[in-house]
Design an enzyme around this catalytic site. Structure first.
Site, short mmCIF file in Angstrom:
data_model
loop_
_atom_site.label_atom_id
_atom_site.label_comp_id
_atom_site.label_asym_id
_atom_site.label_seq_id
_atom_site.Cartn_x
_atom_site.Cartn_y
_atom_site.Cartn_z
N LYS A 105 0.81 -1.23 0.00
CA LYS A 105 0.00 0.00 0.00
C LYS A 105 0.84 1.26 0.00
O LYS A 105 0.44 2.28 -0.53
CB LYS A 105 -0.79 0.02 1.31
N GLU A 129 0.87 -1.81 26.02
CA GLU A 129 1.98 -0.93 25.62
C GLU A 129 1.48 0.48 25.33
O GLU A 129 2.13 1.47 25.64
CB GLU A 129 2.70 -1.52 24.40
N ASP A 167 0.15 -12.82 10.05
CA ASP A 167 -1.18 -12.75 10.67
C ASP A 167 -2.29 -13.24 9.74
O ASP A 167 -3.43 -13.43 10.18
CB ASP A 167 -1.49 -11.31 11.09
N LYS A 197 14.07 -4.72 25.45
CA LYS A 197 13.16 -4.31 24.37
C LYS A 197 13.93 -3.43 23.37
O LYS A 197 13.77 -3.57 22.16
CB LYS A 197 11.97 -3.56 24.97
#
Ligand SMILES: Cc1cc2nc3c(=O)[nH]c(=O)nc-3n(C[C@H](O)[C@H](O)[C@H](O)COP(=O)(O)OP(=O)(O)OC[C@H]3O[C@@H](n4cnc5c(N)ncnc54)[C@H](O)[C@@H]3O)c2cc1C
Length: 393
Positions: A32, A162, A290, A366
């Protein structure tokens, strides 16, 4: 020469592309946008940590080889029986296809949720949320409407928690910028399940809960949203909460193009695939991330994560190379490294390679995963470019 087309330049599609580029195998990637955005960091972008546009990198920077073709287009249909992909910029044919178009929001049939809530899915939605919240603070003095200072986040999975962490750390800045009393701001997290961050153990769930509530969040588990209207959320208990900002992070299903294109799918619309990541319907189509359902040894599907999507991307690309070279296919075996959740700008919680971490060490871990990902995309150059941008704030 075999024609390889990748649909989607998220975590799965991009890692497939990087693999093919390194292997010298020509391909086209259709996305996209002309950029890859860091979906796993969108809460930072929405929560005021850095400029939103810094959470993306141009695909041409990552895929500069003459064998890589980047096509900016929106896919509207796949015709797997004809090996064709239809887009708003024309039709493309393929010999091998990697379908990596990600997910769509899951609203669980809750009336009004789709119409009246913000979603955190892209740079544009992150920008929308950020600007909207800031606008509420900026205009609060005009009427002192308390619902302007109330933010509801539906869902206490990774995305919801988060995001709550970022918001509670952003509030003091907004309060001082717009002279708004901090104790009038409410960040409310609503979760239907009895726990937050279900992928972590109970102890870490409690740590996350304690950190966020100490920072001022109001986290309510066992709290089911049954209806959403304009600026109001109705709960199963009968309570209604009015808020000018309602954000839904409670679930995803596969990109609807999976089912629309005739692939066999499960109840979340995810394509059924084999151990080599091929669609069970068309062996020249690999469905990853996904958009696919991959069942683990325990008989349960793996959760939709960037970690799994990236590994699937590399494996799908490897298997296409194997097919082209007449080699046997290699099965996908996920390498689960654990989960880390940020709890605002400087704290975190997580479980990595069996080690539990919380507080600053988890936040540092992280940060390390971000560096590792940047390195996998573009080596040290990419690491120093993005780290430079992200550490300015
Ligand atoms: C705020 C947030 C935090 C997260 N944190 C984590 C985390 O810490 N760890 C983790 O492992 N996972 C995390 N996730 C989940 C993770 O981001 C997803 O599982 C992952 O992005 C899935 O990768 P994918 O390649 O399947 O799809 P995506 O990364 O979503 O990529 C899909 C791509 O396809 C493009 N696309 C979609 N439809 C079309 C179309 N019709 N035409 C053309 N292009 C299209 C999209 O623009 C996108 O570029 C988080 C998600 C969010 C929202």
């Amino acid at each position: 020469m075999a024609k390889i087309v990748i649909l989607g330049a998220g975590y799965g599609g991009l890692l497939a592309a990087v693999y093919l580029q390194k292997a010298g195998e020509p391909f086209a990637i259709i996305n996209k946008h002309t950029y890859h955005h860091f979906t796993t960091l969108l809460h930072e972008a929405a929560g005021g940590r850095n400029d939103v546009d810094e959470y993306a990198v141009q695909l041409s920077e990552i895929l500069p080889a003459p064998t890589s073709e980047v096509i900016k287009a929106e896919v509207s249909e796949i015709r797997p029986t004809e090996n064709q992909v239809l887009t708003n910029q024309g039709t493309h044919t393929y010999d091998y296809l990697i379908f990596a178009l990600g997910n769509a929001p899951e609203f669980f049939g809750i009336p009004g949720l789709a119409e009246h809530s913000f979603l955190l899915r892209s740079l544009n939605t992150a920008k929308e949320i950020r600007q909207h919240i800031e606008q509420q603070f900026a205009s609060y003095k005009e009427d002192e409407d308390p619902t302007k200072l109330r933010v509801i986040v539906g869902g206490a999975g990774l995305t919801g928690i988060e995001l709550v962490g970022e918001l509670v750390d952003w509030i003091p800045e907004l309060c001082s910028k717009y002279a708004v009393p901090k104790d009038e701001v409410e960040i409310i997290n609503l979760e239907a399940a009895p726990v937050i961050l279900p992928m972590l153990n109970e102890k870490l769930q409690h740590v996350a809960y304690d950190v966020l509530t100490k920072k001022g969040a109001d986290i309510r588990t066992n709290t089911k949203i049954v209806r959403v209207g304009k600026d109001v959320v109705e709960l199963a208990s009968g309570e209604s909460i009015e808020a000018k900002t309602i954000i839904w992070t409670g679930g995803v299903r596969a990109n609807p193009l999976v089912a629309q294109s005739g692939f066999q799918a499960d109840n979340r619309g995810r394509a059924k695939i084999n151990q080599f990541l091929q669609s069970v319907d068309f062996e020249n189509v690999f469905v990853i991330g996904d958009s696919a359902v991959f069942i683990g040894e325990n008989g349960k599907p793996y959760p939709p994560t960037a970690q799994i999507a990236s590994q699937m991307g590399e494996k799908a690309a490897e298997n296409i190379c194997n097919l082209i070279q007449g080699k046997p296919l290699s099965p996908f075996t996920p390498n689960l490294k654990g989960t880390l959740a940020s709890l605002g700008r400087d704290l975190g919680v997580g479980d990595v390679a069996g080690m539990k971490a919380s507080g600053i060490p988890a936040a540092l871990l992280k940060e390390f995963t971000k560096v590792k990902y940047l390195y996998s995309l573009g080596g040290l150059k990419m690491v120093s470019q993005k780290r430079g941008q992200w550490s300015r704030h």
